[in-house]
Enzyme design. Sequence first.
Site, PDB file in Angstrom:
ATOM      1  N   GLU A   1       0.841  -1.214   0.000  1.00 39.20           N
ATOM      2  CA  GLU A   1       0.000   0.000   0.000  1.00 39.20           C
ATOM      3  C   GLU A   1       0.870   1.256   0.000  1.00 39.20           C
ATOM      4  O   GLU A   1       0.553   2.243  -0.654  1.00 39.20           O
ATOM      5  CB  GLU A   1      -0.966  -0.007   1.190  1.00 39.20           C
ATOM      6  CG  GLU A   1      -1.866  -1.254   1.288  1.00 39.20           C
ATOM      7  CD  GLU A   1      -2.534  -1.664  -0.012  1.00 39.20           C
ATOM      8  OE1 GLU A   1      -2.795  -0.785  -0.855  1.00 39.20           O
ATOM      9  OE2 GLU A   1      -2.797  -2.871  -0.196  1.00 39.20           O
TER      10      GLU A   1
ATOM     11  N   TYR B   1      -0.972  -8.072 -11.254  1.00 38.31           N
ATOM     12  CA  TYR B   1       0.001  -7.780 -10.184  1.00 38.31           C
ATOM     13  C   TYR B   1       1.324  -8.511 -10.439  1.00 38.31           C
ATOM     14  O   TYR B   1       2.359  -7.873 -10.660  1.00 38.31           O
ATOM     15  CB  TYR B   1      -0.547  -8.202  -8.818  1.00 38.31           C
ATOM     16  CG  TYR B   1      -1.724  -7.447  -8.240  1.00 38.31           C
ATOM     17  CD1 TYR B   1      -2.999  -7.566  -8.776  1.00 38.31           C
ATOM     18  CD2 TYR B   1      -1.575  -6.673  -7.108  1.00 38.31           C
ATOM     19  CE1 TYR B   1      -4.080  -6.918  -8.205  1.00 38.31           C
ATOM     20  CE2 TYR B   1      -2.659  -6.017  -6.515  1.00 38.31           C
ATOM     21  CZ  TYR B   1      -3.916  -6.149  -7.077  1.00 38.31           C
ATOM     22  OH  TYR B   1      -4.977  -5.516  -6.506  1.00 38.31           O
TER      23      TYR B   1
HETATM   24 ZN    ZN Z   1      -2.404  -2.512  -4.924  1.00 33.27          ZN
END
Ligand code: ZN
Length: 620
Positions: A314, A400
């Site tokens: 994050e 990702y």
């Molecule tokens: Zn993320």
Amino acid sequence: MNTMHTPFLLRAGACAVLGLASGGALALDPLSYANTDQVRTRALHLDLTADFTKKTLAGHAELTLDWLDKSARRLDLDTRELSIAKIEATDARGRWVPVRYTLGKFDPEKGQALRIALANQAAKVRIAYRTAPTASALQWLSPAQTLSGKRPFMFSQSETINARSWVPVQDTPSVRFTYTARIQAPSGLRVVMSADNDPQATGKGGWRFNMPQPIPSYLLAIGIGELEARTLGGRTGVYAEPGRIAAAAHEFADTEKMVAAAESLYGPYRWGRYDMLVLPPSFPIGGMENPRLTFLTPTMIAGDRSLVDLIAHELAHSWSGNLVTNASWKHWWLNEGFTTYVTTRILEVLYGEDVALMNLQLEQEEAIASLADIPQAKQALLTRDPDTGSDKYTDEGLAYPKGAWFLRTLEERAGRAVFDAFLRGWFDRHAFQSVTTGQFVAYLRSELLARHPEVMSDAELDEWLYGAGIPASAKHAQSARLVALDATTAAWLKGTRPTAQLDTKAWTALEWMKFLNDIDGKAGKARLDELDAAFGLAKSGNDEVAFRFHRAAVHAGYRDVRPQLENFLMRVGRQKFVVPLYAALRAQLEDRAWADKVYKQARERYHPETQASVDKALAN
Ligand SMILES: [Zn+2]
């Protein structure tokens, strides 16, 4: 971590965007109704009152506008289930006058266009409105759904295109604006936002916020609850329910060091403070990179700091995503692939090469394993087709690790000195801008490949961007510690290494995760029983470990741990964990009725997004 942080909530709508096409021409975001080619929001002010009985936010939003098209007289905004009471705009002399508006036909993905007819190019427009109790971005929790059980809680999840369900905005990541807010909430509750939270504030006269850096709409965020604040370092802190604040502060002790580590790689952190908000367990995802205030699942508090890679992820978004933002959700990998790459780099600075490499190997192996369930057309980082909507966008989870793998490949071939300068330059030159893959490729060609053509051929670059799966040329990460573990796992599976002789004292959570991945589908009931008796895996405080154990147990038909599994499914609301577990239970004839029974009880504890995903998994 990969795939678990910010799932691509396309079903509920996605973002609208003005993407810069490779030629520089503006393309409208297919997931937004906004006429961003004519007018763009520069600033937003929110004045809202939270009503926990009605489950609504009500008040007004004021938009400050920049007009690009001098002939335009219309402002089209995105909304979803908003009740509009009145709209006013400033006239040529700056006085507020009522204006006419219409709401378009409801679209399940995009919501409703709010079309505002203006007599002049108004500097400001003010919309009085109220949200629906079913607003897709907001979850209203009863006191029973919180830790203390005493007070209600509310939180938002705007990504990808749900901001429009609580604010009438140009809901596309191609538009950035600053914002201020005044929020009124019942006494005893604290309001926090993705803005300058003041731990000393009392909320008297309303909670006031200022977000001076321009952000896209999906980073608008709010949380209201019984919250305590704890300082972690000079510019870091955590908010959580009182019963969880001490555990959270302990778990996140390295946050200040993490910010410094990220800065050492990619330049100054540009958002002032980095605080975190720990949500109740129904938060559907691991974390959300709301600027200045990351939202986190409580399931990452393992007690031993073994899941803090989620914070690294994050935090990494403070560069990739929040600072340099995908211009439309078609370019999702520019947010998540870059962030996954940066996460591993931060972990390496903080915890060493060993840990970073284990993390990377596991991430790559799980990416390869996931390919079996992803249609080929959704395995490319980018589709060549025109951006007409979300159905051809990359699989939300694969972007990702695959995006990170692509960047890692460039790094390994160019060398760190060259690649790190290149990546930092990308962030610096595109700070507070929204970007497309085309812009990245142009930058890659001019700033790296022009001088180092040996790094990647055009054909290979094409394969990474537009091909399915992982290119055959990709190098697979290999951690010496995980390689050593392979021998142990094989011996244990064969029975030549009894459970009692597994030397797990030095194992990290990553080694447990790898071990459990590798025995899944191979170890039978008796072996899982032995494992659980020796190590208590079914009730591990680390949910990544507990999840993998339960998945293997379901596959093996090992049902003695049903009470612990039921507890897990009742306690945890993260889609990443609960959806695969219900799907695995559904696949076993003997588990179906039991899974239905557990879900019946657990369902109301889950976020609506999670409910929808589990409904689907159980219906298959
Ligand atoms: Zn993320």
